[in-house]
Design a protein around this motif. Structure first.
Motif, PDB file in Angstrom:
ATOM      1  N   GLY A   1     -54.457  49.189 -51.772  1.00 28.23           N
ATOM      2  CA  GLY A   1     -54.671  50.592 -51.398  1.00 28.23           C
ATOM      3  C   GLY A   1     -54.623  50.734 -49.884  1.00 28.23           C
ATOM      4  N   PRO A   2     -55.644  51.350 -49.287  1.00 27.75           N
ATOM      5  CA  PRO A   2     -55.652  51.539 -47.839  1.00 27.75           C
ATOM      6  C   PRO A   2     -56.165  50.317 -47.073  1.00 27.75           C
ATOM      7  CG  PRO A   2     -57.587  52.573 -48.777  1.00 27.75           C
ATOM      8  CD  PRO A   2     -56.767  52.040 -49.934  1.00 27.75           C
ATOM      9  N   VAL A   3     -56.490  49.240 -47.786  1.00 24.17           N
ATOM     10  CA  VAL A   3     -57.109  48.062 -47.182  1.00 24.17           C
ATOM     11  C   VAL A   3     -56.084  46.945 -47.036  1.00 24.17           C
ATOM     12  CG1 VAL A   3     -58.965  46.361 -47.439  1.00 24.17           C
ATOM     13  CG2 VAL A   3     -59.285  48.680 -48.303  1.00 24.17           C
ATOM     14  N   THR A   4     -56.100  46.272 -45.885  1.00 25.37           N
ATOM     15  CA  THR A   4     -55.275  45.076 -45.694  1.00 25.37           C
ATOM     16  C   THR A   4     -56.189  43.906 -45.347  1.00 25.37           C
ATOM     17  OG1 THR A   4     -54.895  45.494 -43.332  1.00 25.37           O
ATOM     18  CG2 THR A   4     -53.267  46.376 -44.883  1.00 25.37           C
ATOM     19  N   VAL A   5     -55.798  42.730 -45.830  1.00 28.58           N
ATOM     20  CA  VAL A   5     -56.545  41.506 -45.553  1.00 28.58           C
ATOM     21  C   VAL A   5     -55.563  40.479 -45.022  1.00 28.58           C
ATOM     22  CG1 VAL A   5     -58.030  39.701 -46.508  1.00 28.58           C
ATOM     23  CG2 VAL A   5     -58.083  41.987 -47.507  1.00 28.58           C
ATOM     24  N   SER A   6     -55.904  39.874 -43.888  1.00 26.22           N
ATOM     25  CA  SER A   6     -55.098  38.789 -43.343  1.00 26.22           C
ATOM     26  C   SER A   6     -56.027  37.617 -43.042  1.00 26.22           C
ATOM     27  CB  SER A   6     -54.352  39.246 -42.077  1.00 26.22           C
ATOM     28  OG  SER A   6     -55.267  39.668 -41.086  1.00 26.22           O
ATOM     29  N   VAL A   7     -55.443  36.469 -42.756  1.00 19.66           N
ATOM     30  CA  VAL A   7     -56.232  35.287 -42.444  1.00 19.66           C
ATOM     31  C   VAL A   7     -55.949  34.907 -40.999  1.00 19.66           C
ATOM     32  CG1 VAL A   7     -56.685  32.871 -43.028  1.00 19.66           C
ATOM     33  CG2 VAL A   7     -56.120  34.495 -44.830  1.00 19.66           C
ATOM     34  N   GLU A   8     -56.967  35.072 -40.166  1.00 20.48           N
ATOM     35  CA  GLU A   8     -56.855  34.712 -38.754  1.00 20.48           C
ATOM     36  C   GLU A   8     -58.185  34.105 -38.339  1.00 20.48           C
ATOM     37  OE1 GLU A   8     -55.735  38.325 -36.671  1.00 20.48           O
ATOM     38  OE2 GLU A   8     -54.473  38.874 -38.379  1.00 20.48           O
TER      39      GLU A   8
ATOM     40  N   GLY B   1     -60.723  33.706 -40.091  1.00 18.95           N
ATOM     41  CA  GLY B   1     -61.518  34.140 -41.235  1.00 18.95           C
ATOM     42  C   GLY B   1     -60.693  35.176 -41.968  1.00 18.95           C
ATOM     43  N   TYR B   2     -61.309  35.838 -42.917  1.00 14.61           N
ATOM     44  CA  TYR B   2     -60.611  36.914 -43.619  1.00 14.61           C
ATOM     45  C   TYR B   2     -60.793  38.193 -42.813  1.00 14.61           C
ATOM     46  CZ  TYR B   2     -60.381  33.689 -47.534  1.00 14.61           C
ATOM     47  OH  TYR B   2     -60.122  32.600 -48.328  1.00 14.61           O
ATOM     48  N   VAL B   3     -59.712  38.718 -42.274  1.00 14.04           N
ATOM     49  CA  VAL B   3     -59.766  39.928 -41.460  1.00 14.04           C
ATOM     50  C   VAL B   3     -59.395  41.110 -42.344  1.00 14.04           C
ATOM     51  CG1 VAL B   3     -58.853  41.099 -39.424  1.00 14.04           C
ATOM     52  CG2 VAL B   3     -59.135  38.613 -39.401  1.00 14.04           C
ATOM     53  N   VAL B   4     -60.376  41.997 -42.552  1.00 15.22           N
ATOM     54  CA  VAL B   4     -60.204  43.156 -43.429  1.00 15.22           C
ATOM     55  C   VAL B   4     -60.088  44.392 -42.553  1.00 15.22           C
ATOM     56  CG1 VAL B   4     -61.204  44.497 -45.315  1.00 15.22           C
ATOM     57  CG2 VAL B   4     -61.587  42.028 -45.209  1.00 15.22           C
ATOM     58  N   ARG B   5     -59.010  45.165 -42.768  1.00 19.19           N
ATOM     59  CA  ARG B   5     -58.787  46.404 -42.010  1.00 19.19           C
ATOM     60  C   ARG B   5     -58.643  47.566 -42.983  1.00 19.19           C
ATOM     61  NH1 ARG B   5     -55.797  42.513 -39.260  1.00 19.19           N
ATOM     62  NH2 ARG B   5     -56.278  42.361 -37.037  1.00 19.19           N
ATOM     63  N   CYS B   6     -59.316  48.658 -42.649  1.00 17.86           N
ATOM     64  CA  CYS B   6     -59.192  49.893 -43.412  1.00 17.86           C
ATOM     65  C   CYS B   6     -59.407  51.029 -42.433  1.00 17.86           C
ATOM     66  CB  CYS B   6     -60.210  49.940 -44.546  1.00 17.86           C
ATOM     67  SG  CYS B   6     -60.059  51.424 -45.568  1.00 17.86           S
TER      68      CYS B   6
ATOM     69  N   ASP C   1     -60.017  52.695 -39.224  1.00 20.11           N
ATOM     70  CA  ASP C   1     -60.578  52.201 -37.971  1.00 20.11           C
ATOM     71  C   ASP C   1     -61.596  51.085 -38.178  1.00 20.11           C
ATOM     72  OD1 ASP C   1     -59.059  54.027 -36.579  1.00 20.11           O
ATOM     73  OD2 ASP C   1     -60.649  55.534 -36.480  1.00 20.11           O
ATOM     74  N   THR C   2     -61.855  50.725 -39.423  1.00 23.16           N
ATOM     75  CA  THR C   2     -62.841  49.703 -39.736  1.00 23.16           C
ATOM     76  C   THR C   2     -62.200  48.328 -39.715  1.00 23.16           C
ATOM     77  OG1 THR C   2     -64.024  51.266 -41.142  1.00 23.16           O
ATOM     78  CG2 THR C   2     -64.529  48.948 -41.456  1.00 23.16           C
ATOM     79  N   LEU C   3     -62.859  47.394 -39.060  1.00 16.06           N
ATOM     80  CA  LEU C   3     -62.392  46.010 -38.979  1.00 16.06           C
ATOM     81  C   LEU C   3     -63.566  45.101 -39.276  1.00 16.06           C
ATOM     82  CD1 LEU C   3     -60.242  43.863 -38.043  1.00 16.06           C
ATOM     83  CD2 LEU C   3     -61.282  44.083 -35.791  1.00 16.06           C
ATOM     84  N   ALA C   4     -63.382  44.162 -40.193  1.00 15.14           N
ATOM     85  CA  ALA C   4     -64.433  43.195 -40.510  1.00 15.14           C
ATOM     86  C   ALA C   4     -63.818  41.812 -40.594  1.00 15.14           C
ATOM     87  CB  ALA C   4     -65.102  43.553 -41.828  1.00 15.14           C
ATOM     88  N   VAL C   5     -64.530  40.828 -40.077  1.00 11.50           N
ATOM     89  CA  VAL C   5     -64.114  39.439 -40.183  1.00 11.50           C
ATOM     90  C   VAL C   5     -65.144  38.735 -41.057  1.00 11.50           C
ATOM     91  CG1 VAL C   5     -63.626  37.310 -38.940  1.00 11.50           C
ATOM     92  CG2 VAL C   5     -63.060  39.509 -37.893  1.00 11.50           C
ATOM     93  N   LEU C   6     -64.687  38.235 -42.201  1.00 13.77           N
ATOM     94  CA  LEU C   6     -65.565  37.606 -43.179  1.00 13.77           C
ATOM     95  C   LEU C   6     -65.157  36.156 -43.380  1.00 13.77           C
ATOM     96  CD1 LEU C   6     -65.315  40.658 -45.531  1.00 13.77           C
ATOM     97  CD2 LEU C   6     -67.304  40.066 -44.166  1.00 13.77           C
TER      98      LEU C   6
ATOM     99  N   GLY D   1     -65.456  59.209 -50.393  1.00  9.04           N
ATOM    100  CA  GLY D   1     -66.519  58.945 -49.435  1.00  9.04           C
ATOM    101  C   GLY D   1     -65.979  58.294 -48.183  1.00  9.04           C
ATOM    102  N   SER D   2     -66.859  58.010 -47.288  1.00 11.16           N
ATOM    103  CA  SER D   2     -66.497  57.356 -46.035  1.00 11.16           C
ATOM    104  C   SER D   2     -66.121  55.915 -46.317  1.00 11.16           C
ATOM    105  CB  SER D   2     -67.683  57.395 -45.076  1.00 11.16           C
ATOM    106  OG  SER D   2     -67.431  56.592 -43.963  1.00 11.16           O
ATOM    107  N   THR D   3     -65.197  55.380 -45.542  1.00 12.80           N
ATOM    108  CA  THR D   3     -64.834  53.977 -45.672  1.00 12.80           C
ATOM    109  C   THR D   3     -65.657  53.117 -44.746  1.00 12.80           C
ATOM    110  OG1 THR D   3     -63.060  54.234 -44.060  1.00 12.80           O
ATOM    111  CG2 THR D   3     -62.473  54.428 -46.397  1.00 12.80           C
ATOM    112  N   GLU D   4     -66.637  53.702 -44.064  1.00 14.38           N
ATOM    113  CA  GLU D   4     -67.528  52.928 -43.203  1.00 14.38           C
ATOM    114  C   GLU D   4     -68.397  52.054 -44.091  1.00 14.38           C
ATOM    115  OE1 GLU D   4     -67.721  52.993 -39.752  1.00 14.38           O
ATOM    116  OE2 GLU D   4     -65.955  54.236 -39.841  1.00 14.38           O
ATOM    117  N   HIS D   5     -68.565  50.810 -43.709  1.00 14.48           N
ATOM    118  CA  HIS D   5     -69.349  49.869 -44.484  1.00 14.48           C
ATOM    119  C   HIS D   5     -69.972  48.909 -43.512  1.00 14.48           C
ATOM    120  CE1 HIS D   5     -70.414  47.561 -48.077  1.00 14.48           C
ATOM    121  NE2 HIS D   5     -70.142  46.498 -47.356  1.00 14.48           N
TER     122      HIS D   5
END
Length: 114
Positions: A59-66, A68-73, A75-80, A101-105
């Motif tokens: 969907g609107p989310v992309t995950v790459s490996v850099e 860690g797992y870099v999740v983008r949606c 303006d939200t960016l998370a490294v897991l 709802g908001s994609t803020e998490h």
């Protein structure tokens, strides 16, 4: 030698993204694993294609490996770090996006929002 290293690195990224894709599929989320290629076009010059690394699109989310797992949606960016927390985080983002709802998490302690 560099091409061999790049190919091994990309294969490892594909394997790691495959684990996330399997986790998402188990929870009913379809995701597409994409190998990206960057082309540079210039008149009267040849620039060989460059790989930009694989990415998982759900969907609107992309995950790459850099690192860690870099999740983008948006303006939200998370490294897991873990596969399971990445799957849960992506599920939350997709659920929030589909419910309007908001994609803020921000519940993940390792999430970095920009």
């Amino acid at each position: 030698m560099c091409a061999v290293h790049t190919e091994r690195s990309e294969d490892e990224q594909l394997k790691q993204l495959g684990w996330v894709q399997d986790g998402l599929a188990a929870s009913g989320v379809r995701a597409l694993l994409v190998r990206r290629l960057r082309l540079t076009l210039a008149q009267n010059r040849y620039h060989p294609p460059e790989t930009a690394g694989p990415v998982l699109v759900a969907g609107p989310v992309t995950v790459s490996v850099e690192g860690g797992y870099v999740v983008r949606c948006g303006d939200t960016l998370a490294v897991l770090v873990e596969v399971d927390e990445t799957v849960a985080y992506v599920n939350d983002l997709i659920t929030a996006a589909s419910s309007g709802g908001s994609t803020e998490h921000g519940s993940s302690p390792r999430a970095n929002q920009s």
